[in-house]
Design a protein around this motif. Structure first.
Motif, mmCIF file in Angstrom:
data_model
loop_
_atom_site.group_PDB
_atom_site.id
_atom_site.type_symbol
_atom_site.label_atom_id
_atom_site.label_comp_id
_atom_site.label_asym_id
_atom_site.label_seq_id
_atom_site.Cartn_x
_atom_site.Cartn_y
_atom_site.Cartn_z
ATOM 1 N N ARG A 44 5.861 6.155 -89.381
ATOM 2 C CA ARG A 44 5.995 7.426 -88.653
ATOM 3 C C ARG A 44 5.001 7.513 -87.502
ATOM 4 N NH1 ARG A 44 4.744 11.659 -92.170
ATOM 5 N NH2 ARG A 44 5.558 13.111 -90.664
ATOM 6 N N ALA A 82 0.209 11.986 -90.147
ATOM 7 C CA ALA A 82 1.476 11.482 -90.677
ATOM 8 C C ALA A 82 1.590 11.550 -92.192
ATOM 9 C CB ALA A 82 1.688 10.030 -90.223
ATOM 10 N N GLU A 90 5.299 16.147 -93.964
ATOM 11 C CA GLU A 90 6.173 16.676 -92.921
ATOM 12 C C GLU A 90 5.388 17.622 -92.012
ATOM 13 O OE1 GLU A 90 10.305 19.222 -92.404
ATOM 14 O OE2 GLU A 90 9.537 18.799 -94.389
ATOM 15 N N ARG A 91 5.572 17.458 -90.723
ATOM 16 C CA ARG A 91 4.902 18.298 -89.734
ATOM 17 C C ARG A 91 5.939 19.115 -88.985
ATOM 18 N NH1 ARG A 91 -0.055 18.356 -91.607
ATOM 19 N NH2 ARG A 91 -0.800 16.278 -91.943
ATOM 20 N N GLU A 141 11.797 15.006 -87.842
ATOM 21 C CA GLU A 141 10.965 15.151 -89.047
ATOM 22 C C GLU A 141 11.724 15.901 -90.128
ATOM 23 O OE1 GLU A 141 7.160 15.010 -89.973
ATOM 24 O OE2 GLU A 141 7.856 13.155 -89.085
ATOM 25 N N TRP A 154 12.780 14.174 -93.720
ATOM 26 C CA TRP A 154 12.280 14.658 -95.009
ATOM 27 C C TRP A 154 13.412 15.242 -95.853
ATOM 28 C CZ3 TRP A 154 7.867 13.367 -97.147
ATOM 29 C CH2 TRP A 154 6.866 12.860 -96.329
#
Length: 187
Positions: free
Chosen positions: A11, A54, A57-58, A122, A126
């Motif tokens: 990522r 990383a 999840e952002r 993202e 996820w």
């Protein structure tokens, strides 16, 4: 859900490549040039910044400032790498470290769009990983069902008897009217 080391590195690499690609493209379109060693240094900087974030999840609220900050750092790095003679010869669009209004708008717009794109990616990634984990658990439950446990005989201690006084131990409980009244009615 947290990520493994390999997943975090992958990522971070994607973020670094996107961030560097955006910066190099914007810098080239603005009339600058970028040397190979400077791009490698920029890639390492972007990778280091992304690797720290990383782990899970952002959201857009984390990705946008990180991407915008890296755009500023990479712009300064690229601007410092130019020789003063090259600026005059190429008619470079901005003076020194301060970008012109056009370059600022281009960097901000591109950073906003790329941040939206990365945030959606993202969320999709996820979500996919969560669905895959749920399906894998379902498959494993079908392939390896839980062993059936036979009921275990539970031995219970006998219930203690009721406590009675000695006088009532031989009394026989009866229902109905007293015996003397029954004899009175039968005559």
């Amino acid at each position: 859900m947290t990520a493994s080391l390999m997943f975090r590195l992958a990522r971070a690499a994607v973020f670094a490549v996107v961030c560097l690609g955006l910066s190099v493209l914007a810098h080239l379109l603005g009339g600058g040039s970028v040397a190979g060693p400077v791009m490698a240094a920029g890639l390492l900087l972007a990778f280091g910044a992304a690797a720290a974030a990383a782990g899970r999840e952002r959201s857009l609220a984390v990705i946008l400032p990180l991407l915008a900050g890296m755009q500023v750092v990479l712009h300064v790095l690229f601007s410092l790498s130019h020789a003063p003679v090259a600026h005059a010869a190429l008619g470079h669009a901005h003076q020194g470290l301060a970008p012109g209004a056009g370059m600022l708008v281009a960097h901000a717009g591109a950073a906003g769009l790329i941040a939206l794109w990365l945030a959606r990616g993202e969320a999709a990634l996820w979500g996919l990983l969560h669905r895959l984990a749920v399906r894998l658990c379902r498959v494993l439950l079908v392939v390896f069902p839980h062993p059936v446990h036979e009921p275990v005989a539970v031995v219970t201690a006998p219930e203690p008897g009721r406590l009675r006084s000695v006088a009532l131990a031989y009394a026989v409980p009866r229902r109905g009217p007293p015996f003397t009244q029954v004899l009175a009615f039968s005559r």
